[in-house]
Scaffold this active site. Structure first.
Site, PDB file in Angstrom:
ATOM      1  N   GLU A  29       0.819  -1.212   0.000  1.00  4.99           N
ATOM      2  CA  GLU A  29       0.000   0.000   0.000  1.00  4.99           C
ATOM      3  C   GLU A  29       0.854   1.263   0.000  1.00  4.99           C
ATOM      4  OE1 GLU A  29      -2.641  -3.260   1.029  1.00  4.99           O
ATOM      5  OE2 GLU A  29      -0.626  -2.685   1.706  1.00  4.99           O
ATOM      6  N   HIS A  89     -10.083  -6.677   8.779  1.00  7.87           N
ATOM      7  CA  HIS A  89     -10.672  -6.259   7.505  1.00  7.87           C
ATOM      8  C   HIS A  89     -11.971  -5.480   7.682  1.00  7.87           C
ATOM      9  CE1 HIS A  89      -8.248  -9.846   6.686  1.00  7.87           C
ATOM     10  NE2 HIS A  89      -8.118  -9.410   5.445  1.00  7.87           N
TER      11      HIS A  89
END
Length: 324
Positions: free
Chosen positions: A58, A127
């Site tokens: 990321e 998540h």
């Protein structure tokens, strides 16, 4: 009827068609069609130059997006979930959000970052968290939370016109929800007056955003059966916060309940409550109530996950407390 997911796809297609500088990058956005299926079919339509699969880093691909934006492109960076965005927080906070200020206005970063947010699909703690408050805290960013099919379609293009970075949170629980798809030229206001009255009412203001808007609307339906008219406000933008719409609604109803899928401490609900106290204290006829996610990591087990999240029953209970 169109699903929230399909509306996002249409928004991407429209942006790619309208501006050659626009491209999408992120993990699995190409051949796989996106972790949640939002970019399905776009690789075949636009090719690998504009639909770019990235390595699983990321920090690296958000950094690449920042560089592309500075160089004149209009990148859309997809981060798989809000939790994973923390791996790029240095890039977002220390680079994207600050460069205009630190360069004396010489360097803008017209970058759009999309990420899935929230719980409700049994994806467990790593998540499922709602981290909107992290980003709404940062000067230099604009933070959006589309809760409807219309906004899913109509928020992306104005976000791409912003000369500064925009973060868009897409609630995981809404991808399969459906509604009427707006016309291609529909544009949602993402400025300081962006909040919308989703349901008018006179007895209590219920402020929500993202996935909790539908929780609030369901609660309003239940409250109407007991002759309590709840006015539901959809924030739509979290930074900037539409203070005028919130204060105006409280001025009509004189009571406030805030629904937030984030944790209650130092969150969006706390900011809305503090803003209301600062601007409309003498309009309140009862204490403000917050309905937030339980102060725990999101559980995996379905019943525990449901118990941790704001529910329409909890909103109804909070409203009864303030109108009694």
């Amino acid at each position: 009827m169109t699903t929230y997911r399909q509306a996002l796809t249409e928004a991407l297609r429209e942006a790619l068609d309208r501006d050659e500088r626009v491209f999408l990058m992120g993990e699995d956005v190409g051949a796989y069609g996106g972790c949640f299926g939002v970019s399905r079919g776009l690789l075949d339509a636009y090719g690998p130059r504009r639909i770019r699969d990235t390595p699983l880093s990321e920090s690296a691909f958000v950094g690449a997006g920042i560089g592309a934006a500075i160089a004149g492109m209009r990148p859309i960076v997809e981060i798989m979930t809000g939790n994973f965005s923390l791996l790029a927080l240095d890039q977002i906070l220390n680079n994207a959000a600050t460069l205009r200020h630190m360069s004396g206005g010489q360097i803008g970063v017209p970058l759009v970052i999309r990420m899935a947010t929230g719980a409700g699909r049994q994806l467990a703690a790593q998540h499922s968290h709602s981290l909107e408050a992290f980003y709404a805290h940062l000067p230099g960013l604009r933070v959006l939370s589309p809760a409807t099919v219309t906004d899913a379609r109509a928020m992306l293009w104005p976000a791409l016109q912003d000369p500064d970075p925009v973060v868009i949170f897409e609630p995981i629980a809404l991808y399969n929800s459906s509604g009427e798809l707006p016309a291609p030229d529909t544009v949602t206001d993402i400025g300081i007056d962006a909040a919308a009255i989703s349901r008018p009412g006179s007895d209590v203001t219920v402020v929500a955003y993202g996935g909790t808007l539908h929780t609030a609307l369901a609660a309003a339906d239940r409250l109407a059966e007991t002759d309590i008219a709840a006015e539901v406000v959809d924030l739509r933008t979290l930074r900037p916060l539409d203070t005028d719409t919130i204060v105006g609604s409280v001025g009509r109803t004189h009571r406030l309940v805030i629904v937030d899928e984030g944790w209650g401490r130092v969150g969006i609900a706390a900011e809305v409550a503090a803003t209301t106290i600062e601007h409309a204290y003498y309009e309140l006829d009862a204490p403000i109530r917050r309905v937030c996610t339980a102060d725990v990591p999101i559980p995996y087990a379905r019943r525990l996950e449901e118990a941790a999240l704001p529910s329409s029953a909890a909103v109804v209970e909070a409203v009864h407390a303030v109108v009694s």
